[in-house]
Design a protein around this motif. Sequence first.
Motif, PDB file in Angstrom:
ATOM      1  N   ILE A  24       0.824  -1.209   0.000  1.00  0.00           N
ATOM      2  CA  ILE A  24       0.000   0.000   0.000  1.00  0.00           C
ATOM      3  C   ILE A  24       0.859   1.261   0.000  1.00  0.00           C
ATOM      4  O   ILE A  24       0.362   2.373   0.120  1.00  0.00           O
ATOM      5  CB  ILE A  24      -0.977   0.044   1.195  1.00  0.00           C
ATOM      6  CG1 ILE A  24      -0.210   0.086   2.525  1.00  0.00           C
ATOM      7  CG2 ILE A  24      -1.945  -1.138   1.149  1.00  0.00           C
ATOM      8  CD1 ILE A  24      -1.024   0.647   3.668  1.00  0.00           C
ATOM      9  N   PRO A  44     -10.137  -7.493   5.634  1.00  0.00           N
ATOM     10  CA  PRO A  44     -11.110  -6.751   4.820  1.00  0.00           C
ATOM     11  C   PRO A  44     -12.575  -7.111   5.135  1.00  0.00           C
ATOM     12  O   PRO A  44     -13.483  -6.434   4.661  1.00  0.00           O
ATOM     13  CB  PRO A  44     -10.754  -7.159   3.385  1.00  0.00           C
ATOM     14  CG  PRO A  44      -9.978  -8.421   3.505  1.00  0.00           C
ATOM     15  CD  PRO A  44      -9.318  -8.406   4.851  1.00  0.00           C
ATOM     16  N   ASP A 100     -13.920   1.522   1.946  1.00  0.00           N
ATOM     17  CA  ASP A 100     -13.264   0.220   1.811  1.00  0.00           C
ATOM     18  C   ASP A 100     -12.646   0.100   0.422  1.00  0.00           C
ATOM     19  O   ASP A 100     -12.930   0.900  -0.470  1.00  0.00           O
ATOM     20  CB  ASP A 100     -14.284  -0.909   2.009  1.00  0.00           C
ATOM     21  CG  ASP A 100     -14.846  -0.930   3.434  1.00  0.00           C
ATOM     22  OD1 ASP A 100     -14.159  -0.428   4.345  1.00  0.00           O
ATOM     23  OD2 ASP A 100     -15.970  -1.429   3.617  1.00  0.00           O
ATOM     24  N   ALA A 101     -11.832  -0.959   0.243  1.00  0.00           N
ATOM     25  CA  ALA A 101     -11.329  -1.277  -1.101  1.00  0.00           C
ATOM     26  C   ALA A 101     -12.521  -1.732  -1.948  1.00  0.00           C
ATOM     27  O   ALA A 101     -13.477  -2.277  -1.410  1.00  0.00           O
ATOM     28  CB  ALA A 101     -10.304  -2.405  -0.997  1.00  0.00           C
ATOM     29  N   PRO A 102     -12.528  -1.500  -3.251  1.00  0.00           N
ATOM     30  CA  PRO A 102     -11.467  -0.888  -4.050  1.00  0.00           C
ATOM     31  C   PRO A 102     -11.577   0.641  -4.155  1.00  0.00           C
ATOM     32  O   PRO A 102     -10.644   1.274  -4.627  1.00  0.00           O
ATOM     33  CB  PRO A 102     -11.677  -1.520  -5.431  1.00  0.00           C
ATOM     34  CG  PRO A 102     -13.157  -1.741  -5.511  1.00  0.00           C
ATOM     35  CD  PRO A 102     -13.604  -2.064  -4.101  1.00  0.00           C
ATOM     36  N   GLU A 103     -12.700   1.203  -3.677  1.00  0.00           N
ATOM     37  CA  GLU A 103     -12.890   2.652  -3.792  1.00  0.00           C
ATOM     38  C   GLU A 103     -11.745   3.390  -3.078  1.00  0.00           C
ATOM     39  O   GLU A 103     -11.157   4.334  -3.621  1.00  0.00           O
ATOM     40  CB  GLU A 103     -14.241   2.991  -3.159  1.00  0.00           C
ATOM     41  CG  GLU A 103     -14.853   4.279  -3.626  1.00  0.00           C
ATOM     42  CD  GLU A 103     -16.158   4.575  -2.873  1.00  0.00           C
ATOM     43  OE1 GLU A 103     -16.511   3.823  -1.934  1.00  0.00           O
ATOM     44  OE2 GLU A 103     -16.805   5.568  -3.226  1.00  0.00           O
ATOM     45  N   HIS A 104     -11.453   2.947  -1.854  1.00  0.00           N
ATOM     46  CA  HIS A 104     -10.385   3.555  -1.061  1.00  0.00           C
ATOM     47  C   HIS A 104      -9.043   3.530  -1.810  1.00  0.00           C
ATOM     48  O   HIS A 104      -8.301   4.513  -1.833  1.00  0.00           O
ATOM     49  CB  HIS A 104     -10.259   2.803   0.266  1.00  0.00           C
ATOM     50  CG  HIS A 104      -8.910   2.904   0.911  1.00  0.00           C
ATOM     51  ND1 HIS A 104      -7.849   2.082   0.575  1.00  0.00           N
ATOM     52  CD2 HIS A 104      -8.427   3.758   1.855  1.00  0.00           C
ATOM     53  CE1 HIS A 104      -6.790   2.425   1.279  1.00  0.00           C
ATOM     54  NE2 HIS A 104      -7.111   3.429   2.072  1.00  0.00           N
ATOM     55  N   ASP A 105      -8.756   2.385  -2.426  1.00  0.00           N
ATOM     56  CA  ASP A 105      -7.436   2.173  -3.027  1.00  0.00           C
ATOM     57  C   ASP A 105      -7.172   3.123  -4.191  1.00  0.00           C
ATOM     58  O   ASP A 105      -6.039   3.517  -4.440  1.00  0.00           O
ATOM     59  CB  ASP A 105      -7.279   0.723  -3.507  1.00  0.00           C
ATOM     60  CG  ASP A 105      -7.479  -0.275  -2.378  1.00  0.00           C
ATOM     61  OD1 ASP A 105      -7.735   0.169  -1.239  1.00  0.00           O
ATOM     62  OD2 ASP A 105      -7.388  -1.487  -2.629  1.00  0.00           O
ATOM     63  N   ARG A 106      -8.244   3.444  -4.897  1.00  0.00           N
ATOM     64  CA  ARG A 106      -8.085   4.357  -6.033  1.00  0.00           C
ATOM     65  C   ARG A 106      -7.580   5.723  -5.538  1.00  0.00           C
ATOM     66  O   ARG A 106      -6.614   6.270  -6.076  1.00  0.00           O
ATOM     67  CB  ARG A 106      -9.433   4.533  -6.744  1.00  0.00           C
ATOM     68  CG  ARG A 106      -9.341   5.493  -7.896  1.00  0.00           C
ATOM     69  CD  ARG A 106     -10.674   5.710  -8.607  1.00  0.00           C
ATOM     70  NE  ARG A 106     -10.592   6.944  -9.357  1.00  0.00           N
ATOM     71  CZ  ARG A 106     -11.317   8.023  -9.098  1.00  0.00           C
ATOM     72  NH1 ARG A 106     -12.213   8.012  -8.123  1.00  0.00           N
ATOM     73  NH2 ARG A 106     -11.151   9.110  -9.800  1.00  0.00           N
ATOM     74  N   ILE A 159      -4.785  -1.341   5.353  1.00  0.00           N
ATOM     75  CA  ILE A 159      -4.793  -0.410   4.210  1.00  0.00           C
ATOM     76  C   ILE A 159      -5.005   1.050   4.612  1.00  0.00           C
ATOM     77  O   ILE A 159      -4.709   1.950   3.845  1.00  0.00           O
ATOM     78  CB  ILE A 159      -5.840  -0.796   3.128  1.00  0.00           C
ATOM     79  CG1 ILE A 159      -7.270  -0.704   3.667  1.00  0.00           C
ATOM     80  CG2 ILE A 159      -5.560  -2.180   2.551  1.00  0.00           C
ATOM     81  CD1 ILE A 159      -8.337  -0.789   2.581  1.00  0.00           C
TER      82      ILE A 159
END
Lengths: 62, 401
Positions: free
Chosen positions: A11, B62, B97-103, B347
Amino acid sequence: MKMLVDIPKCIGSGQCALIAPDVFDQDDNGIVVVLREDPQDTPELREAAAVCPAAAIEFAAG
Amino acid sequence: MSTPLTTVHETVPGYPRVRDDYVDPARVLLDLPAISPLTFAGGSVGWLVTGFHEARSVLYDPRFSAERWRGDDTVRPIPRRIRENRGLGPGSFLSMDAPEHDRYRGLLTKFFTVRRMRALEPRIAEIVESCLDDLENAGRPADLVRHFALPVPSLVICEMLGVPYEQRAGFQRASARLLRQNVTEAEFEENFSALIAFVDDTIRAKHAEPGDDLISALVASGELTDTEINGIARLLLVAGHETTMNMLSLGTFTLLRHPDQMARLREDDTLVPLAVEELLRYLSIVNAFPVRVALEDVEVGGILITAGTCVAVSVPAANRDPELVEDPARLDVGRSRSSHLAFGYGIHQCLGQHLARTELAAGYRGLLKRFPDLRLAVAPEDVPMRSDMIIYGAHELPVTW
């Protein structure tokens, strides 16, 4: 000892690059770059693995 | 096999937020088993995690959602705006949460790498020096929060984001009010709107006249809407100064109360980076969160956490777990670096952690060097502590030298 780095899990926290800079770096997007695939087993290396928030650094025997 | 729900202790009636001896986690938190039932601020019963390993597994898994609107909170009910809008809006990735967060996070990590932060070191040292000048010029006694602990991170984050520091009144007050535990719905709404409007003005200015800063870079990337940039910038602005500010003030307070540790740092300033890690662990200013919501049934430490139930992680308690470090109640600025949870885990682990480390190291180092005879100007019990805030620290820290 064999080091396994799961790059897709990274990350970009950068803690490995801070703690063991001779083994890890970050690319322009902050993602881990492994500088030494077969590093020496040092306390810093173990520490970098222990603090990784993505648990992306593991060790296997052999 | 585990035997869920057979060894459950009494329900903790509310998150024990008031600290012992100014900085220690409430005794009751340290005496609890690793996971206990807890009554949350909104009245629901969920779980309180105080064990280090259990905290890490919750924050890493997750199956535990960070979407706050799904659940309840530890010290204040979830504001109506968050419930109704299912979050704080686009870009506010701390509660996604992922995947929104990861972007979103993926677009930001490059601004906070170790290398970037190293390059910022000289500028941060300059800012520290100018704030130390201000503190000195304020005359004895002076409030270290007002003249040092607040302006250092505020100046740094303003410069990084491209927010004019002269306009700080436009966000500092709103940001501080949003972090009150007893904030009313009306106050939350008013200050949240004020912050959105302030950031909106900044983004508009960056469209017209881009600078060499993070908001301009996000605008230029073409990957985000202005609403998304607003969410990101609000988060970075608030997180960027409320946390470091409190670590600077509470860390100084703590060193002043541990003269032996202060002396070690004065003698050997190469210990400062380790001292920063130890103070982060020892003080754990994130007082009563993070909170997660189980998306399905999950077992943690022999306890079955059912889908829909909230789990609060107590960072102060987990960071004082003997499973993390030996003799956790002892402050030891030379302690080897621990896997503390002051920046979280998983994350959502703090994006700005290396910025914070850089600011704290420069701040403590600068302060010790400038004021060889720094001391509290009042008795410790007269320092107003932030027991009423989401992030712990001192409201004021009167010092003299």
